[in-house]
Design an enzyme around this catalytic site. Structure first.
Site, PDB file in Angstrom:
ATOM      1  CG  ASP A  18      -1.955  -1.117   1.183  1.00 23.87           C
ATOM      2  OD1 ASP A  18      -2.448  -1.433   0.093  1.00 23.87           O
ATOM      3  OD2 ASP A  18      -2.249  -1.686   2.245  1.00 23.87           O
ATOM      4  NE  ARG A  98      -2.139  -0.122  12.092  1.00 26.75           N
ATOM      5  CZ  ARG A  98      -1.116  -0.745  11.548  1.00 26.75           C
ATOM      6  NH1 ARG A  98       0.093  -0.568  12.040  1.00 26.75           N
ATOM      7  NH2 ARG A  98      -1.275  -1.549  10.521  1.00 26.75           N
ATOM      8  CG  ASP A 127      -5.021  -0.927  11.014  1.00 34.13           C
ATOM      9  OD1 ASP A 127      -5.286  -1.083  12.217  1.00 34.13           O
ATOM     10  OD2 ASP A 127      -4.269  -1.692  10.383  1.00 34.13           O
ATOM     11  CB  SER A 179      -3.361  -7.978   3.732  1.00 36.00           C
ATOM     12  OG  SER A 179      -3.266  -6.790   4.489  1.00 36.00           O
TER      13      SER A 179
END
Length: 406
Positions: A18, A98, A127, A179
């Site tokens: 990404d 995060r 996220d 992923s």
């Protein structure tokens, strides 16, 4: 702020699929702004290798690596451990990282005079919420860019096409295009064959598991480990004192070697859909098991049961991105207070994916062998009769009413 007015962007950069393509995409779609790539070091180890060269080659002006390991462990993971917080058996690996990354992005954006902060989280996942709530807490006025909510790219296959067209090197292929998210605490796997819950994960396929081996491939001889806690926090392994992040690191090795901490779950995402993932959390799984074992003998019944209820709320709070909130502060205070006597040693036997208790001791134990023994003790068993009569009085009265004897 219009796209053409944005001159400087801070990008949450991992070097994965990404964020690798986001740099050139931002250059093309936001009037060639300066891109400052920020990698939060949360213990992903070799994933940081070669990151600076790659970021600059693909268009970033520089890479800032922020060491966030101990902040993540000490400020978030340890309180969650004290609360025994789990989200549907998931030990919150991605969710732990995060908040500290989002906070650091906000700090760097303000220090660098950036116009916007960009992240690579998809519009389907959790996220995006976790990053953006942390950013809103520390830089509420800054613009947030989420390319997955803007661009025409619709799949990871199309992302690979874009990368190839722009000569961006990738560490994955179309066949290994899971992923993944990795930090000190865990590694997640999503996508490809895992999107069908009827498929068995390829645990024994070389390269699938990264933090350890499957239970089938684990040694036939058990490994013993003793973990020491002080007020609910781990402080030593086998008598050797070390900081919490190093304890997790060492337990990752021991747990990984013995096939510990692999789960396959379909979880309920915050955005409303169900998602299937395989998680590796070897050290964290051992720590949770040891901590819960020690709590059994050091926390009174009412507090323990209340904490088990609050653990669900605490896990939801972390999972849903609300770490920086008054509720978190209040629940963390409870976690710390309820763990003030959770001190002692827990010995565990690790064997082919199993964690087997092998002895627990504490200077603050509430366990009394004299009270519970089947042998002679000081406990007066005659007192139980009066207790049962009072405890069962409502039941007795109800029966008498039904019999017309009141």
């Amino acid at each position: 702020m219009a796209n053409k007015e944005i001159k400087k962007i801070v990008l949450a950069y991992s070097g994965g699929l990404d964020t690798s393509i986001i740099i050139p995409w931002l250059k093309e779609n936001y009037n060639n702004p300066e891109i400052i790539a920020v990698a939060g070091n949360v213990g992903q180890a070799d994933e940081l290798e070669g990151l600076e060269e790659k970021a600059i080659k693909t268009g970033a002006s520089k890479l800032i690596v922020a060491d966030l390991v101990d902040e993540m462990v000490d400020d978030i993971i340890i309180p969650a451990l004290k609360m025994d917080a789990k989200y549907e058996t998931y030990l919150l690996g991605t969710a732990f990282a995060r908040p500290v990354i989002g906070k650091k992005l906000a700090e760097i954006a303000k220090a660098e005079g950036a116009d916007a902060i960009c992240h690579g989280a998809t519009g389907k996942g959790n996220d995006q919420v976790r990053f953006e709530l942390a950013i809103k807490r520390f830089a509420p006025d800054i613009k947030i860019i989420a390319p997955w909510r803007e661009w025409s790219i619709k799949s990871r296959e199309e992302e690979i096409d874009y990368a190839e067209a722009h000569n961006i090197p990738l560490k994955i292929s179309r066949e290994t295009n899971y992923s993944k998210d990795k930090n000190l605490w865990h590694l997640s796997h999503e996508g490809l064959d895992l999107e069908d819950p009827s498929n068995e994960p390829q645990y024994d396929k070389p390269g699938f598991l990264e933090m350890g081996v499957s239970p089938v491939m684990a040694p036939d001889v058990p490994t013993y480990v003793t973990i020491s806690f002080e007020a609910g926090a781990p402080v030593a392994i086998d008598g050797e004192k070390m900081k919490a992040s190093k304890i997790i690191e060492k337990l990752n090795k021991l747990g990984g070697e013995n096939g510990i901490g692999i789960i396959d779950i379909v979880e309920n995402r915050l955005v409303g859909m169900k998602d299937r993932g395989v998680y590796e959390t070897p050290g964290g799984t051992i720590l949770y098991a040891a901590h819960e074992q020690l709590e059994m003998i050091t926390i009174d019944k009412d507090t323990l049961h209340e904490k088990q209820k609050l653990a669900v709320d605490y896990a939801d709070l972390i999972y849903n991105g609300k770490w920086y909130s008054p509720l978190q502060e209040a629940l963390t205070a409870f976690a710390n207070e309820s763990n003030k006597y959770v001190t002692g040693d827990v010995k565990l036997k690790l064997y082919k994916g199993n964690i087997i208790p092998a002895g627990t001791t504490s200077p603050y134990s509430l366990y009394s062998e004299d009270l519970v023994t089947f042998d002679e003790s000081d406990y007066d068993q005659k007192q139980a009769e009066g207790f049962i009569n009072l405890w069962g009085l409502p039941t007795t009265v109800q029966a008498l009413r039904e019999q017309g004897k009141l």
